[in-house]
Design a protein around this motif. Structure first.
Motif, PDB file in Angstrom:
ATOM      1  N   LYS A   1       0.829  -1.206   0.000  1.00 32.90           N
ATOM      2  CA  LYS A   1       0.000   0.000   0.000  1.00 32.90           C
ATOM      3  C   LYS A   1       0.864   1.257   0.000  1.00 32.90           C
ATOM      4  CE  LYS A   1      -1.494   1.803   3.755  1.00 32.90           C
ATOM      5  NZ  LYS A   1      -2.154   2.086   5.059  1.00 32.90           N
ATOM      6  N   LEU A   2       1.899   1.242   0.822  1.00 29.29           N
ATOM      7  CA  LEU A   2       2.759   2.417   0.920  1.00 29.29           C
ATOM      8  C   LEU A   2       3.637   2.578  -0.322  1.00 29.29           C
ATOM      9  CD1 LEU A   2       3.788   2.266   4.682  1.00 29.29           C
ATOM     10  CD2 LEU A   2       2.002   3.646   3.613  1.00 29.29           C
ATOM     11  N   VAL A   3       4.042   1.454  -0.901  1.00 29.00           N
ATOM     12  CA  VAL A   3       4.801   1.549  -2.152  1.00 29.00           C
ATOM     13  C   VAL A   3       3.939   2.183  -3.241  1.00 29.00           C
ATOM     14  CG1 VAL A   3       5.867   0.220  -4.015  1.00 29.00           C
ATOM     15  CG2 VAL A   3       6.337  -0.379  -1.623  1.00 29.00           C
ATOM     16  N   ASP A   4       2.696   1.737  -3.335  1.00 34.67           N
ATOM     17  CA  ASP A   4       1.777   2.306  -4.331  1.00 34.67           C
ATOM     18  C   ASP A   4       1.544   3.792  -4.073  1.00 34.67           C
ATOM     19  OD1 ASP A   4      -0.367   1.968  -6.505  1.00 34.67           O
ATOM     20  OD2 ASP A   4      -1.552   2.744  -4.832  1.00 34.67           O
ATOM     21  N   ARG A   5       1.390   4.149  -2.810  1.00 32.13           N
ATOM     22  CA  ARG A   5       1.212   5.562  -2.470  1.00 32.13           C
ATOM     23  C   ARG A   5       2.437   6.363  -2.886  1.00 32.13           C
ATOM     24  NH1 ARG A   5       0.445   6.791   3.705  1.00 32.13           N
ATOM     25  NH2 ARG A   5      -1.574   5.793   3.340  1.00 32.13           N
ATOM     26  N   GLY A   6       3.626   5.798  -2.608  1.00 32.13           N
ATOM     27  CA  GLY A   6       4.856   6.479  -2.976  1.00 32.13           C
ATOM     28  C   GLY A   6       4.982   6.679  -4.475  1.00 32.13           C
ATOM     29  N   VAL A   7       4.621   5.656  -5.230  1.00 31.60           N
ATOM     30  CA  VAL A   7       4.681   5.764  -6.693  1.00 31.60           C
ATOM     31  C   VAL A   7       3.775   6.890  -7.176  1.00 31.60           C
ATOM     32  CG1 VAL A   7       4.109   4.595  -8.860  1.00 31.60           C
ATOM     33  CG2 VAL A   7       5.318   3.354  -7.048  1.00 31.60           C
ATOM     34  N   ARG A   8       2.586   6.940  -6.641  1.00 32.87           N
ATOM     35  CA  ARG A   8       1.629   7.970  -7.069  1.00 32.87           C
ATOM     36  C   ARG A   8       2.065   9.369  -6.623  1.00 32.87           C
ATOM     37  NH1 ARG A   8      -2.493   5.413  -9.398  1.00 32.87           N
ATOM     38  NH2 ARG A   8      -2.749   3.191  -8.884  1.00 32.87           N
ATOM     39  N   MET A   9       2.742   9.442  -5.490  1.00 28.88           N
ATOM     40  CA  MET A   9       3.284  10.727  -5.048  1.00 28.88           C
ATOM     41  C   MET A   9       4.356  11.207  -6.018  1.00 28.88           C
ATOM     42  SD  MET A   9       3.403   9.945  -0.938  1.00 28.88           S
ATOM     43  CE  MET A   9       4.571  11.229  -0.562  1.00 28.88           C
ATOM     44  N   ILE A  10       5.196  10.291  -6.465  1.00 26.95           N
ATOM     45  CA  ILE A  10       6.233  10.651  -7.442  1.00 26.95           C
ATOM     46  C   ILE A  10       5.591  11.145  -8.736  1.00 26.95           C
ATOM     47  CG2 ILE A  10       8.069   9.716  -8.910  1.00 26.95           C
ATOM     48  CD1 ILE A  10       8.748   7.825  -6.549  1.00 26.95           C
ATOM     49  N   MET A  11       4.562  10.445  -9.195  1.00 26.00           N
ATOM     50  CA  MET A  11       3.870  10.839 -10.427  1.00 26.00           C
ATOM     51  C   MET A  11       3.233  12.226 -10.302  1.00 26.00           C
ATOM     52  SD  MET A  11       2.021   7.195 -11.293  1.00 26.00           S
ATOM     53  CE  MET A  11       1.090   7.871 -12.688  1.00 26.00           C
ATOM     54  N   GLY A  12       2.879  12.577  -9.063  1.00 20.08           N
ATOM     55  CA  GLY A  12       2.299  13.905  -8.838  1.00 20.08           C
ATOM     56  C   GLY A  12       3.335  15.014  -8.853  1.00 20.08           C
ATOM     57  N   GLU A  13       4.614  14.626  -8.687  1.00 14.70           N
ATOM     58  CA  GLU A  13       5.686  15.617  -8.633  1.00 14.70           C
ATOM     59  C   GLU A  13       6.428  15.766  -9.964  1.00 14.70           C
ATOM     60  OE1 GLU A  13       6.740  17.654  -6.047  1.00 14.70           O
ATOM     61  OE2 GLU A  13       4.895  17.036  -5.029  1.00 14.70           O
ATOM     62  N   ILE A  14       6.552  14.655 -10.692  1.00 17.14           N
ATOM     63  CA  ILE A  14       7.310  14.689 -11.952  1.00 17.14           C
ATOM     64  C   ILE A  14       6.520  13.963 -13.049  1.00 17.14           C
ATOM     65  CG2 ILE A  14       9.566  14.896 -10.857  1.00 17.14           C
ATOM     66  CD1 ILE A  14       9.907  11.892 -11.107  1.00 17.14           C
ATOM     67  N   PRO A  15       6.730  14.335 -14.311  1.00 21.57           N
ATOM     68  CA  PRO A  15       5.932  13.771 -15.413  1.00 21.57           C
ATOM     69  C   PRO A  15       6.444  12.412 -15.885  1.00 21.57           C
ATOM     70  CG  PRO A  15       7.444  15.411 -16.268  1.00 21.57           C
ATOM     71  CD  PRO A  15       7.633  15.408 -14.775  1.00 21.57           C
ATOM     72  N   VAL A  16       6.152  11.371 -15.117  1.00 19.90           N
ATOM     73  CA  VAL A  16       6.575  10.029 -15.499  1.00 19.90           C
ATOM     74  C   VAL A  16       5.401   9.068 -15.356  1.00 19.90           C
ATOM     75  CG1 VAL A  16       8.995  10.377 -14.855  1.00 19.90           C
ATOM     76  CG2 VAL A  16       7.368   9.511 -13.153  1.00 19.90           C
ATOM     77  N   SER A  17       5.511   7.919 -16.013  1.00 21.16           N
ATOM     78  CA  SER A  17       4.476   6.889 -15.930  1.00 21.16           C
ATOM     79  C   SER A  17       4.559   6.167 -14.596  1.00 21.16           C
ATOM     80  CB  SER A  17       4.656   5.882 -17.061  1.00 21.16           C
ATOM     81  OG  SER A  17       5.859   5.149 -16.875  1.00 21.16           O
ATOM     82  N   TYR A  18       3.551   5.362 -14.304  1.00 22.02           N
ATOM     83  CA  TYR A  18       3.542   4.562 -13.084  1.00 22.02           C
ATOM     84  C   TYR A  18       4.761   3.649 -13.040  1.00 22.02           C
ATOM     85  CZ  TYR A  18       1.699   1.746  -9.235  1.00 22.02           C
ATOM     86  OH  TYR A  18       1.527   1.122  -8.022  1.00 22.02           O
TER      87      TYR A  18
END
Length: 272
Positions: A231-248
């Motif tokens: 759950k936290l890994v998924d949250r972290g991935v989505r946080m990164i996507m919110g900061e920089i323009p990259v895919s999941y």
């Protein structure tokens, strides 16, 4: 010294055993709604304490909670959640309970009555002048907590206190007292209820504000959280996507490689 223990005064409700489940729940909820207002009245005290806590932590000090029973357990809960939430060292925020770790699950007889044990427990952590110790006691009279704070005061260690009775020995002993007066409990004397809720709210405020002030939150995100489950890994991935323009997929690769949202975003931005 005499003072009124409002936490021990008789409940405003009578014949609880004759109430229906519906009425019990509604009345407990009605009492619980008064707690945030009591916390609000204590905000000036909370601000003074947190400001000093932040000052000590920025000096390289640590935060300690000491308490007995429910109060001790609440301190342990708050302390234990700081490393996974904010990625701080496990010894930055520490919860100590009268009776030791066995008292987390089961009450240890008379543990709260020892006036010298809290200092011994703190000494085991090599407590020093840059640290800050908060005593937690709904009654404001717990000998274990009072003895610990008195010893800290004598040795030049900054102290705070969280209590739910005004003018208690705890408030008079702590250099930075917080008094959240919630009044009588629904079940007379059951201070794990409103008093416990008040203490939990205040602890949330102390640790959260301190971590933000230490730079452990960016925007409103826990960018240093430990990636301890899917759950936290998924949250972290989505946080990164919110900061920089990259895919999941790319965000997931960055997170796995760098170990935290902060480091992943910083690396990407350094390469751009």
């Amino acid at each position: 010294m005499s003072f009124t223990k409002t936490t021990e005064q008789a409940s405003h409700y009578q014949a609880l055993e004759e109430m229906s489940v519906h009425d019990l729940l509604c009345n407990i909820n009605r009492e619980d709604q008064t707690v945030p207002l009591a916390v609000e009245r204590a905000l000036p005290q909370i601000e003074k304490l947190v400001s000093r806590v932040v000052e000590q932590l920025k000096k390289g000090g640590r935060l300690f909670y000491i308490g007995a029973g429910t109060s001790g357990r609440l301190g342990i809960v708050d302390a234990s959640e700081c490393p996974p939430t904010y990625g701080v060292p496990h010894d930055l925020v520490n919860g100590i309970i009268a009776g030791g770790d066995q008292a987390i699950r089961r009450a240890v007889e008379n543990a709260e009555d020892h006036t010298t044990q809290a200092w011994l427990d703190l000494e085991a952590h090599h407590i020093g002048p840059n640290d800050f110790v908060i005593g937690i006691a709904a009654s404001g009279t717990t000998p274990y907590v009072l003895g610990g704070l008195e010893a800290c005061n004598q040795k030049g260690i900054a102290t705070g206190g969280i209590t739910c009775n005004a003018g208690s020995p705890l408030a008079l002993t702590a250099q930075y007292p917080i008094e959240v007066v919630v009044g009588p409990e629904f079940v007379t004397g059951s201070s794990r209820m409103k008093a416990g809720t008040a203490q939990k709210l205040v602890l949330n405020m102390i640790s959260t504000t301190a971590m933000i002030q230490l730079g452990r939150v960016k925007g409103n995100k826990m960018v240093d959280m430990q990636l301890s489950n899917n759950k936290l890994v998924d949250r972290g991935v989505r946080m990164i996507m919110g900061e920089i323009p990259v895919s999941y997929e790319v965000a997931a690769e960055l997170l796995e490689k760098h170990g935290s949202v902060r480091q992943a975003v910083a690396f990407y931005q350094s390469q751009s």
